[in-house]
Design an enzyme around this catalytic site. Structure first.
Site, PDB file in Angstrom:
ATOM      1  N   HIS B   7       0.842  -1.212   0.000  1.00  0.00           N
ATOM      2  CA  HIS B   7       0.000   0.000   0.000  1.00  0.00           C
ATOM      3  C   HIS B   7       0.866   1.247   0.000  1.00  0.00           C
ATOM      4  CE1 HIS B   7       0.530  -0.691   4.434  1.00  0.00           C
ATOM      5  NE2 HIS B   7       0.669   0.629   4.459  1.00  0.00           N
ATOM      6  N   HIS B  79       3.970   7.169   3.716  1.00  0.00           N
ATOM      7  CA  HIS B  79       4.916   6.069   3.575  1.00  0.00           C
ATOM      8  C   HIS B  79       4.463   5.094   2.497  1.00  0.00           C
ATOM      9  CE1 HIS B  79       2.166   4.152   6.653  1.00  0.00           C
ATOM     10  NE2 HIS B  79       2.392   3.079   5.927  1.00  0.00           N
ATOM     11  N   GLU B 130       7.793   1.112   4.991  1.00  0.00           N
ATOM     12  CA  GLU B 130       7.314   0.074   5.900  1.00  0.00           C
ATOM     13  C   GLU B 130       7.539  -1.274   5.217  1.00  0.00           C
ATOM     14  OE1 GLU B 130       3.059   0.182   6.576  1.00  0.00           O
ATOM     15  OE2 GLU B 130       3.176  -1.136   8.320  1.00  0.00           O
TER      16      GLU B 130
END
Lengths: 134, 134
Positions: B7, B79, B130
């Protein structure tokens, strides 16, 4: 209206070190750079299993990403590109919804040889959105 | 090492208007919000054909995205999350390559109930990364 996420573009101050970082540290599939003089950038595509990362570096004094790198000297995420089926229909629907299209509102040919448009980041939570007709 | 782009997370100052914008103006598949008190955010997933957008909004006074929104009042891309097969092996390889892992270096459980780690944006061209084990 929007379809696949075609790519996320990351502006980088040093293309060679960014390529090495994605290739060696993150173990990704990093292609070779190519110049896009009509967009004022040198581009490197990184192929992930489901989408692409596009590293972009200024090409020439008038590069549209010079200001971005002046404000973000380490680099940063510059834009996200969504695919659409019909870019003129998408543009007209967005304008009817009050969104602003950058430039003169006419599509240009993007890094994949397909028509693209950019939308005003103020209308999309500070995110610069590119639409690409596929 | 990195696999799919799981994502892209976008911090937004007003969750309802951001949801309406993605649902109505961009015509995307927008889910309902849910709180992630252990991460200090309320999250909305937007499902695209090949990946997801994660809208994040502060939850509580100590939210880790309060500073980001103070610097970026319109919101912005916060992010990117890449999938990895083994988060401990990925972490150890990254540290061996000189990259910095945020926090105490131990994975936490992320928004999908799977172990996640964050990498220092200074080591990755100003991009907060991440990693999520899938």
């Amino acid at each position: 209206m929007i379809g696949r996420l075609n790519h996320v573009a990351i502006a980088v101050p040093d293309l060679n070190s960014a390529m090495a970082m994605y290739r060696e540290t993150l173990g990704a599939d990093v292609a070779e750079p190519f110049d896009q003089p009509e967009h004022g950038v040198t581009v490197v595509f990184i192929t992930l299993p489901n989408t692409k990362i596009e590293l972009i570096h200024p090409l020439g004094d008038d590069s549209p990403i010079n200001n971005f790198l002046a404000k973000n000297p380490d680099g940063g995420i510059h834009h996200m590109c969504y695919e659409v089926g019909d870019i003129i229909a998408a543009r007209d629907q967005l304008i009817a919804n009050g969104a602003r299209v950058l430039g003169n509102g006419e599509p240009k040919i993007g890094a994949h040889g397909k028509p693209v448009l950019f939308l005003h980041p103020k209308d999309f939570n500070g995110t610069l959105i590119e639409l690409e007709q596929v």
